[in-house]
Structure formats: structure tokens, C-alpha cells
Write an enzyme that holds these catalytic residues in place. Structure first.
Site, PDB file in Angstrom:
ATOM      1  N   HIS A 277      63.818  43.399 -27.368  1.00  0.00           N
ATOM      2  CA  HIS A 277      64.704  44.076 -25.759  1.00  0.00           C
ATOM      3  C   HIS A 277      63.949  43.076 -24.528  1.00  0.00           C
ATOM      4  O   HIS A 277      62.729  42.779 -24.423  1.00  0.00           O
ATOM      5  CB  HIS A 277      64.749  45.445 -25.689  1.00  0.00           C
ATOM      6  CG  HIS A 277      63.148  45.527 -25.574  1.00  0.00           C
ATOM      7  ND1 HIS A 277      62.861  46.705 -25.948  1.00  0.00           N
ATOM      8  CD2 HIS A 277      62.630  45.942 -24.483  1.00  0.00           C
ATOM      9  CE1 HIS A 277      61.587  47.452 -25.945  1.00  0.00           C
ATOM     10  NE2 HIS A 277      61.446  46.397 -24.623  1.00  0.00           N
TER      11      HIS A 277
ATOM     12  N   ASP B  90      61.281  44.223 -30.788  1.00  0.00           N
ATOM     13  CA  ASP B  90      62.597  44.790 -31.155  1.00  0.00           C
ATOM     14  C   ASP B  90      63.350  43.293 -30.770  1.00  0.00           C
ATOM     15  O   ASP B  90      64.890  44.373 -30.627  1.00  0.00           O
ATOM     16  CB  ASP B  90      62.943  46.559 -31.320  1.00  0.00           C
ATOM     17  CG  ASP B  90      63.208  46.870 -29.572  1.00  0.00           C
ATOM     18  OD1 ASP B  90      62.564  45.896 -29.042  1.00  0.00           O
ATOM     19  OD2 ASP B  90      63.833  47.211 -29.445  1.00  0.00           O
TER      20      ASP B  90
ATOM     21  N   GLU C  50      67.465  47.414 -24.706  1.00  0.00           N
ATOM     22  CA  GLU C  50      67.642  47.463 -25.923  1.00  0.00           C
ATOM     23  C   GLU C  50      68.674  47.853 -26.303  1.00  0.00           C
ATOM     24  O   GLU C  50      69.785  46.976 -26.667  1.00  0.00           O
ATOM     25  CB  GLU C  50      67.050  49.282 -26.250  1.00  0.00           C
ATOM     26  CG  GLU C  50      66.089  50.164 -25.429  1.00  0.00           C
ATOM     27  CD  GLU C  50      65.029  49.761 -25.663  1.00  0.00           C
ATOM     28  OE1 GLU C  50      64.408  49.048 -27.008  1.00  0.00           O
ATOM     29  OE2 GLU C  50      63.706  50.581 -25.610  1.00  0.00           O
TER      30      GLU C  50
ATOM     31  N   ASP D 234      62.067  46.868 -13.842  1.00  0.00           N
ATOM     32  CA  ASP D 234      62.569  48.251 -14.702  1.00  0.00           C
ATOM     33  C   ASP D 234      61.496  49.049 -13.886  1.00  0.00           C
ATOM     34  O   ASP D 234      60.403  48.755 -13.472  1.00  0.00           O
ATOM     35  CB  ASP D 234      62.480  47.923 -16.108  1.00  0.00           C
ATOM     36  CG  ASP D 234      61.577  47.504 -16.769  1.00  0.00           C
ATOM     37  OD1 ASP D 234      60.332  46.592 -15.972  1.00  0.00           O
ATOM     38  OD2 ASP D 234      61.746  46.893 -18.029  1.00  0.00           O
TER      39      ASP D 234
HETATM   40  C1  GLP Z   1      58.551  47.547 -22.037  1.00  0.00           C
HETATM   41  C2  GLP Z   1      58.844  46.348 -20.668  1.00  0.00           C
HETATM   42  C3  GLP Z   1      59.246  44.931 -20.795  1.00  0.00           C
HETATM   43  C4  GLP Z   1      58.158  43.810 -21.893  1.00  0.00           C
HETATM   44  C5  GLP Z   1      57.118  45.420 -22.949  1.00  0.00           C
HETATM   45  C6  GLP Z   1      56.923  44.320 -24.189  1.00  0.00           C
HETATM   46  O1  GLP Z   1      59.556  47.868 -23.349  1.00  0.00           O
HETATM   47  N1  GLP Z   1      59.955  47.008 -20.218  1.00  0.00           N
HETATM   48  O2  GLP Z   1      59.636  44.240 -19.557  1.00  0.00           O
HETATM   49  O3  GLP Z   1      58.748  42.885 -22.088  1.00  0.00           O
HETATM   50  O4  GLP Z   1      58.072  46.489 -23.057  1.00  0.00           O
HETATM   51  O5  GLP Z   1      55.626  44.923 -23.448  1.00  0.00           O
HETATM   52  P1  GLP Z   1      54.571  43.976 -23.962  1.00  0.00           P
HETATM   53  O6  GLP Z   1      54.303  42.807 -22.941  1.00  0.00           O
HETATM   54  O7  GLP Z   1      52.994  44.651 -23.758  1.00  0.00           O
HETATM   55  O8  GLP Z   1      54.011  43.818 -25.664  1.00  0.00           O
END
Ligand code: GLP
Length: 289
Positions: free
Chosen positions: A143, A141, A148, A72
Site C-alpha cells: 500500500h 502489502d 490499502e 495521511d
Molecule cells: C503506514 C503509512 C505509509 C507508510 C507505511 C510503511 O502505513 N501510512 O505511508 O509507507 O506505514 O511504514 P514503514 O516505513 O514503517 O514500513
């Protein structure tokens, strides 16, 4: 689905990095048959990428024939912004290893026509033969990428509006100011991830314990999009003890027992990377007469 539980986030990261290294080595990629790897951003994969860099520097792993696709990117954030996912990936991985620039695929969140950009991305994945292994993380959450709650389980790469919870969670990267967090992103879809031949998800920390519970102990549900991996024939979650806090003791014991059985009964050398048993005759058969 396999659930691998490690004591803490460091050992979870090492397990994940080492597993992917072994998969790439076993695949023996060439220029004509590259290993196509899907990659996430976020804090969860940072240590995995550190291990990748160490493996490369120690001569244990080459990225020469690895093609990557990131999950992303924010919409409208300049590519060289310190918090863009482009910057993240170059700083944590790409600039430290021998990956070819033309083998790096990232969504362009500044493309003039965003829908076209998403289609181009999906087409490119098809052109290179599909993703061999998609590594992912999750938000609290549940995702995956930026899919989302409520995202279609059949979704493909597209523009998404970020949930307020995600904007809040990501504000830590923007000086704690929610107003500075982009509200739109380009993201691969749930089905883009589950179309990969293998999916590996890293889930660490107590703040993700409910998401892990929803993902593996309840049904496939678009409000917890990572739960889609229940329908994948080759999916693995690597988590730490903290992330298991909301699981039933029975669930945790079961998944831990699988590893013990593999070690004791099947034997480490007799087991394929993805859990297959290479030879029944090599098994330590307790019940033979
Ligand atoms: C963002 C990214 C996700 C990732 C998430 C969790 O939302 N788009 O791909 O998995 O963050 O990030 P973290 O590993 O910092 O909790």
C-alpha cells in the site's frame, strides 16, 4: 521507471535525501514559485529526514520556499498524540528546519466533516500548482499512503478503513496493542500521488520484497496499489538489496547495468538528475568508426 538499488537502508536513505536535495536546488524555488513536496511517515523516511536536517544545518539546503503535503493522518487521534503523524513530522523534520508553518500542509483527522477536509486538501494542492515530487514509502502489502489493497487507482484524498495487516504492522508504535491502533485514516489517493510531476518511493527490508516484486515485475494491480507508478512517466524506486530478494536476477542485473552504462558510456557530468542525456557529443561512443 527507474530502480536504484543500494547496499543497505542507510545508503538508500542517503541516495533519496541527496536526490531530493539536488532536485530542490535545481528547481531554485522562490516564494512565488515554491517547490511542492509530498511527504510520508513510517520508519522508512526517518533517515531521509535526518539527512534533510543535516543538509539544512550545514547550509546545503533551505526549506524557506518549500511547501509540503503529508500523505495521511489517523482519524480521531489527538494532534499532539505521540503517534499522530503531525507529531511524527514535527519531531523528525519540521521543528529542525526553516520551513514556514504556513507552508506545512497536513490532513486534520479530527475535522468535524472529514469529506470536506479531504476536498479542502486536494483543492489546496491545486492552488499551489500541484505537487512537484511525491516521496512515498509502502506497507508490506504494497500500500502507498493508506491506499490499502483494493483501493481505486483513480482514488483521491478520502477516509479509508485500514487493513488488518496494516493495523498489525503499526501496532509496534502503540505498545504492540492492536486495539490502540486507529482503524480509520485520511489519506491521499493513488491518483493524488501519481498526479505529482515526479514520484519517488523508498522500499527497504526483506519484509517488503514481495511487494517490490508485485510492484515492478507484475502488472498494475489494485491489490498492490504502489504498482500504479508503472503508469507514471517519471517514477523512481530506491531500494536496498534486502528488498530485491523476490526479484528475478535478470531484473536486478538490468537495473544495476543501467547505472553502469550511465557512468561509463554517458558520463556522470553529461546526465541530468532525472536521467536525461545533455549532449550526445560528450558521450564516450564505443562504436564510432
Ligand atoms: C503506514 C503509512 C505509509 C507508510 C507505511 C510503511 O502505513 N501510512 O505511508 O509507507 O506505514 O511504514 P514503514 O516505513 O514503517 O514500513
Amino acid at each position: 521507471m527507474r530502480l536504484v538499488i543500494r547496499d543497505d537502508q542507510h545508503s538508500a536513505a542517503f541516495y533519496t535525501a541527496n536526490y531530493i536535495k539536488q532536485r530542490i536546488l535545481e528547481f531554485a524555488p522562490t516564494a512565488d514559485r515554491p517547490f511542492v513536496l509530498g511527504l510520508p511517515t513510517g520508519s522508512s523516511p526517518i533517515q531521509v529526514y535526518k539527512h534533510f536536517v543535516d543538509f539544512y544545518k550545514n547550509g546545503e539546503l533551505s526549506f524557506e520556499n518549500v511547501v509540503t503535503f503529508n500523505m495521511d493522518e489517523y482519524v480521531g487521534l489527538p494532534r499532539d498524540h505521540p503517534e499522530s503523524y503531525h507529531t511524527f513530522m514535527f519531531n523528525h523534520l519540521f521543528k529542525h528546519v526553516n520551513i514556514k508553518p504556513e507552508n506545512i500542509n497536513m490532513l486534520d483527522g479530527n475535522a468535524e466533516e472529514l469529506d470536506k477536509e479531504c476536498k479542502r486538501y486536494e483543492d489546496e494542492m491545486v492552488r499551489v500548482g500541484g505537487i512537484e515530487l511525491f516521496l512515498g514509502g509502502i506497507g508490506p502489502d504494497g500500500h502507498i499512503a493508506f491506499n490499502e489493497p483494493g483501493s481505486s487507482m483513480k482514488s483521491r484524498t478520502r477516509v479509508k478503513t485500514l487493513a488488518y495487516e496494516t493495523v498489525l504492522a503499526n501496532a509496534r508504535f502503540f505498545g504492540g496493542d492492536v486495539n490502540k491502533v486507529p482503524k480509520l485514516a485520511l489519506t491521499v489517493g493513488v491518483e493524488t500521488v501519481t498526479s505529482a510531476r515526479e514520484v519517488v518511493i523508498i522500499i527497504t527490508g526483506a519484509h517488503k520484497a514481495i511487494a517490490l516484486n508485485k510492484c515492478i515485475e507484475e502488472g498494475v494491480n489494485h491489490m498492490w496499489t504502489v504498482s500504479a507508478i508503472q503508469l507514471h512517466p517519471s517514477a523512481m524506486i530506491v531500494c536496498d538489496e534486502d528488498a530485491t530478494l523476490e526479484l528475478h536476477v535478470k531484473t536486478v542485473r538490468y537495473f544495476k547495468s543501467i547505472e553502469q552504462v550511465q557512468e561509463q558510456l554517458i558520463g556522470r557530468d553529461n546526465i541530468g538528475l532525472k536521467g536525461s542525456i545533455s549532449s550526445l557529443s560528450k558521450m564516450n561512443r564505443e562504436y564510432s568508426s
